[in-house]
Motif scaffolding. Structure first.
Motif, PDB file in Angstrom:
ATOM      1  N   LEU A  11      15.114  30.909 -72.276  1.00 58.84           N
ATOM      2  CA  LEU A  11      15.748  30.647 -73.522  1.00 58.84           C
ATOM      3  C   LEU A  11      15.060  31.192 -74.631  1.00 58.84           C
ATOM      4  CD1 LEU A  11      18.218  29.365 -75.129  1.00 58.84           C
ATOM      5  CD2 LEU A  11      17.110  27.111 -74.614  1.00 58.84           C
ATOM      6  N   ALA A  40      27.075  40.308 -70.458  1.00 58.08           N
ATOM      7  CA  ALA A  40      27.391  39.401 -71.115  1.00 58.08           C
ATOM      8  C   ALA A  40      28.636  38.730 -70.537  1.00 58.08           C
ATOM      9  CB  ALA A  40      27.296  39.838 -72.584  1.00 58.08           C
ATOM     10  N   PRO A  88      21.509  37.079 -80.758  1.00 55.45           N
ATOM     11  CA  PRO A  88      22.221  36.356 -79.811  1.00 55.45           C
ATOM     12  C   PRO A  88      23.230  37.201 -78.792  1.00 55.45           C
ATOM     13  CG  PRO A  88      22.016  35.481 -82.054  1.00 55.45           C
ATOM     14  CD  PRO A  88      21.333  36.710 -82.171  1.00 55.45           C
ATOM     15  N   THR A  91      22.359  37.989 -75.112  1.00 55.89           N
ATOM     16  CA  THR A  91      22.316  37.033 -74.253  1.00 55.89           C
ATOM     17  C   THR A  91      23.384  37.597 -72.855  1.00 55.89           C
ATOM     18  OG1 THR A  91      22.372  35.074 -75.542  1.00 55.89           O
ATOM     19  CG2 THR A  91      23.430  34.762 -73.627  1.00 55.89           C
ATOM     20  N   GLN A 118      19.079  35.461 -66.252  1.00 60.32           N
ATOM     21  CA  GLN A 118      19.771  34.931 -67.520  1.00 60.32           C
ATOM     22  C   GLN A 118      18.667  35.011 -68.418  1.00 60.32           C
ATOM     23  OE1 GLN A 118      22.930  33.799 -67.803  1.00 60.32           O
ATOM     24  NE2 GLN A 118      22.425  34.124 -69.749  1.00 60.32           N
ATOM     25  N   THR A 120      19.145  34.004 -72.557  1.00 57.81           N
ATOM     26  CA  THR A 120      19.888  33.244 -73.359  1.00 57.81           C
ATOM     27  C   THR A 120      19.151  33.401 -74.678  1.00 57.81           C
ATOM     28  OG1 THR A 120      20.880  31.842 -71.784  1.00 57.81           O
ATOM     29  CG2 THR A 120      21.063  31.254 -74.127  1.00 57.81           C
ATOM     30  N   VAL A 121      19.703  33.945 -75.724  1.00 58.16           N
ATOM     31  CA  VAL A 121      19.024  34.040 -77.078  1.00 58.16           C
ATOM     32  C   VAL A 121      19.839  33.270 -77.935  1.00 58.16           C
ATOM     33  CG1 VAL A 121      18.509  35.544 -79.130  1.00 58.16           C
ATOM     34  CG2 VAL A 121      18.684  36.471 -76.818  1.00 58.16           C
ATOM     35  N   SER A 122      19.374  32.063 -78.510  1.00 54.14           N
ATOM     36  CA  SER A 122      20.094  31.245 -79.623  1.00 54.14           C
ATOM     37  C   SER A 122      19.936  31.609 -81.015  1.00 54.14           C
ATOM     38  CB  SER A 122      19.365  29.773 -79.231  1.00 54.14           C
ATOM     39  OG  SER A 122      18.114  29.730 -79.742  1.00 54.14           O
TER      40      SER A 122
END
Length: 123
Positions: A11, A40, A88, A91, A118, A120-122
């Motif tokens: 993350l 995605a 984002p 992701t 996985q 995940t980019v916030s």
């Protein structure tokens, strides 16, 4: 049996970096071009990047060009994806694949696939 195992999931905040690795149990690693694909949420799996047998030629999808860098280490039988300036929309589950020396986005031309990792980019 040939196996491709991805690692480097995580993350990350937007603008950050992450490096993915894919270790291949293949007799002659240099016989294969290597590629990264991603899927995605709610979308089809898509091409990300390809590297030739000796790492001398690479092709990156326009959406990641200038931010992602694909590379390989034939001695370690490993392909990498260095991801910088993450967004984002990056992701996805990322997959490595072994196939043609010539770059192609056609998934049916890749013989071996990893199980995915996985990212995940916030925001």
């Amino acid at each position: 049996q040939v196996q491709l195992v991805e690692s480097g999931e995580g993350l990350v905040q937007a603008g950050g970096s992450l490096r993915l690795s894919c270790a291949a149990s293949i007799g002659t690693f240099s016989n294969y071009g290597m590629a990264w694909f991603r899927q995605a949420p709610g979308k089809e799996r898509e091409f990300v990047a390809h590297v030739s047998w000796n790492g001398g030629s690479t092709l990156h999808e326009d959406s990641v060009k200038g931010r992602f860098i694909i590379s390989r280490d034939n001695a370690k039988k490993t392909v990498y994806l260095q991801m910088n300036s993450l967004k984002p929309e990056d992701t996805a589950v990322y997959y490595c694949a072994a196939g043609p020396h010539i770059p192609t986005a056609r998934q049916d031309l890749y013989r071996y696939w990893g199980q995915g990792t996985q990212v995940t980019v916030s925001s």
